[in-house]
Design a protein around this motif. Structure first.
Motif, short mmCIF file in Angstrom:
data_model
loop_
_atom_site.label_atom_id
_atom_site.label_comp_id
_atom_site.label_asym_id
_atom_site.label_seq_id
_atom_site.Cartn_x
_atom_site.Cartn_y
_atom_site.Cartn_z
N SER A 48 0.60 -1.33 -0.09
CA SER A 48 -0.03 -0.09 -0.01
C SER A 48 0.85 1.18 0.04
N HIS A 327 -5.15 -1.21 -1.74
CA HIS A 327 -5.07 -2.49 -0.99
C HIS A 327 -4.54 -3.47 -1.47
N ARG A 364 -7.21 -0.65 2.91
CA ARG A 364 -6.28 0.37 3.14
C ARG A 364 -7.16 1.52 3.20
#
Length: 439
Positions: A48, A327, A364
């Motif tokens: 990420s 993500h 995320r």
């Protein structure tokens, strides 16, 4: 003899915080009048972060080298979010030992540059370091790795080296509940350095005579353990952690470095795809369609919050796409009956998490957002449900394409009971990039 062991875990590519830890170690380790080691307990890599994505974790290894790491193990991020070949080459330039006892290829070999355990001799005292990682079996199998039971792997490695060590340290990337079980099953362990569940102990915790130490997540803490050793046996042990805010401040440019490395243009014409988490937007619909097409499914479902940042640019780069979908999330194909699929649709329409701040499971973003259905329809007042315009039959088997985070039991508890194919190593951003080429 006194031995200080510094430890980090679950950095997840929070590299600015890690730089502060590195500076502290560089300042403090030379001041010690006794030996010291620095160990990392896995999940240092997290794609990420743009610079980690751009280098497939090689930047993280470079930083571990600069921190004079002595031993590291792998977490699920090193083991599952990069390809089989990328893990095999990840530690080619490492100047530290890498150990993990429970991940093998299909020929029974450990990943390249990884050994099942490490023995270090410090002032004539032999210290055995054994490590294991969390057994996410379906994910490892999808990447052509075999992950074995961590408890049995640790026991086997200890047995293999019986009589060859004086002090026993376990580097566990399996979680705090596993570590507590280790304390009961193997009380001869002197120290467990824990991770994976992002827990921390301010002053360690002793169970059954075993000291457990852990340093949270994201570089929020640096851990320090002190072992007092006499006649090659531990006679005293203590642990503490240092909050990152108490460590030296540094200037870093990792974000800019990652942006530069990901500056290649993907699309050279204007793209306007805004982010909306509480409604069906063109952006979310395109993402749902890309999941549908990639999984070759009958239908798909996603949540709008997977889109972390919209795109409004005249030229779209790899960095823009990474920021949009940072993500480490993979796609899955789930085979389920029409009756079970109807239950998924019904649950999705409750929109229980539309405003929820979500975390974990690879997510995320921030807000979970509303569910987006693709190639699915329903008439709620008549309890009728459709795929591609045809009514869903209860006893027929259908293929649902979606994201792996739905298979862990948090959002759709029943999905984990069905046949699931994990499609790896592609992430959401990889398949959406292909979709954007049609835009």
């Amino acid at each position: 003899m006194k031995l200080t062991i510094y430890h980090t875990n679950d950095i997840h590519s929070h590299l600015h915080e890690y730089a502060r830890i590195t500076k502290y170690l560089a300042q403090e380790r030379p001041k010690l009048q006794h030996p010291s080691l620095y160990l990392d307990i896995g999940d240092h890599v997290d794609l990420s972060a743009p610079v980690t994505e751009a280098t497939m974790g090689l930047k993280n290894v470079e930083l571990l080298n600069e921190s004079h790491c002595d031993i590291a193990t792998i977490g699920n991020n090193e083991g599952m979010t990069i390809s089989h070949d990328a893990l095999n080459t990840l530690y080619d330039q490492a100047t530290f030992d890498v150990t993990c006892a429970n991940v093998f290829d299909e020929q029974g070999r450990l990943p390249r540059n990884i050994v099942p355990s490490v023995i270090k001799v410090i002032e004539d005292t032999r210290i055995l370091f054994v490590a294991a990682t969390a057994p996410f079996t379906p994910f490892y199998r999808a990447l052509d790795w075999v992950v074995t039971d961590p408890l049995e792997a640790i026991k086997d490695e200890i047995y293999t080296h019986s009589g060859e060590y004086d002090v026993l340290v376990v580097m566990s990337h399996v979680g705090v509940f596993f570590d507590e079980k280790l304390c009961q099953e193997i009380p001869e362990i002197d120290l467990i350095l824990g991770s994976h569940t992002h827990h921390y102990f301010e002053n360690g915790e002793v169970q059954n005579g075993v000291l457990m130490a852990a340093a949270g997540k994201y570089g929020n803490y640096l851990g320090e353990v002190t072992l007092d050793i006499e006649n090659h046996k531990v006679i005293g042990k203590s642990a503490t952690i240092y909050p990152v805010d108490t460590l030296p401040e540094v200037e870093t440019n990792y974000e800019a470095e990652g942006k530069t490395l990901l500056s290649d243009a993907v699309i050279d014409h204007p793209v306007r795809l805004p982010r909306r988490t509480n409604m069906i937007s063109e952006t979310a619909y395109m993402l749902a369609e890309s999941v549908f097409e990639f999984t070759n499914a009958d239908c798909s479902i996603i949540n709008a919050g997977l889109i972390v940042k919209g795109i409004d640019a005249d030229c779209v780069t790899e960095y823009d796409i990474h920021q949009m979908l940072p993500h480490p999330i993979n796609m899955v194909r789930i085979r389920l009956s029409g009756q079970a699929l109807k239950q998924v649709i019904i649950k999705s329409q409750k929109q229980e998490y539309i405003h929820e701040h979500a975390q974990g499971l690879g997510f995320r973003g921030d807000i979970f957002g509303g569910y987006i259905l693709y190639n699915l329809g329903f008439i709620e007042s008549e309890s009728r449900y459709f795929i591609n315009g045809e009514e869903i039959e209860n006893d027929q088997t259908y293929i649902l394409g979606t994201v792996d985070m739905y298979t862990f039991g948090r959002y759709f508890p029943t999905l984990k009971e069905h046949a699931i194919d994990y499609l790896m190593p592609e992430f959401l951003r990889d398949i959406f990039k292909e979709k954007l080429l049609e835009y």
